[in-house]
Design a protein around this motif. Structure first.
Motif, mmCIF file in Angstrom:
data_model
loop_
_atom_site.group_PDB
_atom_site.id
_atom_site.type_symbol
_atom_site.label_atom_id
_atom_site.label_comp_id
_atom_site.label_asym_id
_atom_site.label_seq_id
_atom_site.Cartn_x
_atom_site.Cartn_y
_atom_site.Cartn_z
ATOM 1 N N GLY A 41 0.824 -0.993 0.279
ATOM 2 C CA GLY A 41 0.116 -0.101 0.214
ATOM 3 C C GLY A 41 0.252 1.071 0.188
ATOM 4 N N LEU A 42 2.025 1.056 -0.642
ATOM 5 C CA LEU A 42 2.887 2.591 -0.769
ATOM 6 C C LEU A 42 2.149 3.347 -1.979
ATOM 7 N N GLY A 43 1.510 4.533 -1.821
ATOM 8 C CA GLY A 43 1.402 5.250 -3.235
ATOM 9 C C GLY A 43 0.492 4.898 -3.817
ATOM 10 N N ILE A 44 -0.012 4.004 -3.551
ATOM 11 C CA ILE A 44 -1.794 3.368 -4.001
ATOM 12 C C ILE A 44 -2.149 1.997 -2.610
ATOM 13 N N LYS A 45 -3.496 2.108 -3.922
ATOM 14 C CA LYS A 45 -4.483 1.411 -2.094
ATOM 15 C C LYS A 45 -3.700 -0.070 -2.744
ATOM 16 N N GLN A 46 -3.537 -0.094 -1.362
ATOM 17 C CA GLN A 46 -3.163 -1.931 -0.954
ATOM 18 C C GLN A 46 -4.126 -3.009 -1.736
ATOM 19 N N ASP A 47 -3.578 -3.734 -2.562
ATOM 20 C CA ASP A 47 -4.127 -4.863 -3.443
ATOM 21 C C ASP A 47 -3.154 -5.642 -3.456
ATOM 22 N N GLU A 48 -2.988 -6.834 -2.286
ATOM 23 C CA GLU A 48 -3.228 -8.141 -2.780
ATOM 24 C C GLU A 48 -3.046 -8.759 -3.830
ATOM 25 N N ALA A 49 -3.837 -9.226 -4.138
ATOM 26 C CA ALA A 49 -4.689 -9.380 -5.583
ATOM 27 C C ALA A 49 -3.827 -9.273 -6.716
ATOM 28 N N ALA A 50 -4.183 -7.651 -6.811
ATOM 29 C CA ALA A 50 -3.180 -7.419 -7.904
ATOM 30 C C ALA A 50 -1.681 -6.780 -7.837
ATOM 31 N N ALA A 51 -1.816 -7.166 -6.508
ATOM 32 C CA ALA A 51 0.227 -7.599 -6.103
ATOM 33 C C ALA A 51 0.964 -8.741 -6.592
ATOM 34 N N LYS A 52 0.316 -9.948 -6.753
ATOM 35 C CA LYS A 52 0.666 -11.310 -7.320
ATOM 36 C C LYS A 52 0.488 -11.389 -8.202
ATOM 37 N N LYS A 53 -0.423 -10.200 -9.315
ATOM 38 C CA LYS A 53 -0.487 -10.999 -10.631
ATOM 39 C C LYS A 53 0.990 -9.834 -11.398
ATOM 40 N N TYR A 54 1.386 -8.983 -10.303
ATOM 41 C CA TYR A 54 2.406 -8.458 -10.828
ATOM 42 C C TYR A 54 4.242 -8.458 -11.007
ATOM 43 N N TYR A 55 3.455 -9.431 -9.564
ATOM 44 C CA TYR A 55 4.886 -10.537 -8.910
ATOM 45 C C TYR A 55 5.486 -11.325 -10.628
ATOM 46 N N SER A 56 4.090 -12.238 -10.786
ATOM 47 C CA SER A 56 4.040 -12.847 -11.448
ATOM 48 C C SER A 56 4.874 -12.152 -12.847
ATOM 49 N N ARG A 57 4.461 -11.105 -13.640
ATOM 50 C CA ARG A 57 5.081 -10.941 -14.497
ATOM 51 C C ARG A 57 6.065 -10.413 -14.146
#
Length: 337
Positions: A284-300
């Motif tokens: 949640g740094l500089g943007i609303k926390q979203d763990e589902a989206a985080a996983k998607k970008y880690y995968s990317r």
């Protein structure tokens, strides 16, 4: 030599196919009239349209008298365009150009030396030799001459960043020369070198200026390093904003073709940006926390760096040149002339 610069009679309001037909008609007339350049222009027309088999026929007709046709044949045989891939034959044509004393070959020598250096570096069509590749690229680069091979200048910058021939001062010199001559890839590399004091005194202002200008011109590697810089300086909103500029489903090969940057560098830029964007989403740094989206970008990020390792159409030697190897860590969710 550019057909587009010639006004074709009756071309107004014609479809593209009709314009091509008119160009062929015009060139056929010029061939009939004995114009020595017409065969090459016809071959180049076909080449640019992707009609490689037809282009090959035209170039073959004049290869013994036209060095430009010889050069194009070298590229086509090396890459297998319109004919079976034959790197040895491609190398042979490039050597003929380099060794020629004819003034008509002079303007092609830098490009031929760059291509031949690439062949030696990859060991394709010739026995692999990094030393010979270096020698040929130095000839092609011609002390930073803007009329020489700017690609060779940039490639030397990468070569001297490698562990085998590591000389960061030389790397900085050649990236500087290439950048001054308009090379986008070197502009991004130069930004990183300034930012971290590699081969030059650290200069954050100059580094950011190079990276920003390169990013504006489409250098995704530069964008990735900007994201990393802003994240590490805790400018999270800025890091997020820069990361978002990279399309979610960016076509790495297409970007590489448009920007004339190595696909492995584009992939590394995507991986860096996606990783730090994922961190921002997770925490949640500089943007609303979203763990589902985080996983998607880690995968990317993981997929992009894996793609950089595979190199797809890029040989393992070129991966090494770009600084990608089998031991380079891939960020986890918790961290082909």
């Amino acid at each position: 030599m550019n057909l587009q610069s010639e006004r074709l009679p009756g071309a107004e309001g014609c479809s593209y196919a009709a314009l091509l037909a008119k160009a062929e008609e015009l060139l056929a007339k010029r061939i009939e009239d004995g114009d020595p350049m017409a065969y090459f222009l016809k071959g180049q027309l076909y080449y640019e349209e992707g009609w490689y088999a037809e282009a090959l026929i035209q170039f073959e007709k004049i290869k013994d008298t036209d060095f430009q046709a010889m050069y194009q044949l070298g590229v086509m045989h090396y890459d297998g365009l319109g004919t079976k891939e034959d790197p040895e034959k491609g190398v042979e044509y490039m050597k003929k150009i380099i060794n020629s004393d004819s003034p008509k070959a002079r303007h092609l020598k830098s490009a031929a030396a760059y291509n031949l250096g690439r062949a030696y570096y990859e060991g394709c069509g010739v026995k692999q030799s990094t030393e010979e590749a270096e020698r040929l690229w130095l000839i092609a680069a011609d002390d930073g001459n803007p009329k020489a091979s700017v690609k060779a200048q940039s490639t030397l910058g990468m070569l001297y960043s490698m562990s085998v021939l590591k000389d960061v001062k030389k790397a900085f010199f050649w990236h500087s020369e290439a950048c001054c001559n308009g090379n986008l890839e070197s502009q991004g590399a130069l930004g990183v070198m300034y930012l971290y004091g590699q081969g030059v005194h650290q200069n954050t202002k100059a580094g950011l200026e190079c990276l920003k200008k390169a990013a504006e011109r489409g250098n995704i590697y530069a964008q990735g390093h900007l994201v990393e810089y802003y994240y590490n300086r805790k400018f999270y909103s800025t890091a997020v904003a820069v990361a978002k500029r990279i399309p979610e489903n960016v076509n790495i090969d297409m970007v590489a073709k448009i920007t004339d940057c190595l696909p492995v560098y584009v992939a590394k830029g995507v991986a860096i940006a996606a990783f730090y964007f994922a961190r921002c989403l997770q925490l949640g740094l500089g943007i609303k926390q979203d763990e589902a989206a985080a996983k998607k970008y880690y995968s990317r990020a993981h997929s992009a760096l894996t793609e950089a390792r595979k190199g797809r159409q890029v040989s393992q030697r070129i991966l090494e040149l770009a600084g990608v190897n089998e031991t380079e860590p891939i960020p986890k969710a918790e961290s082909s002339f």
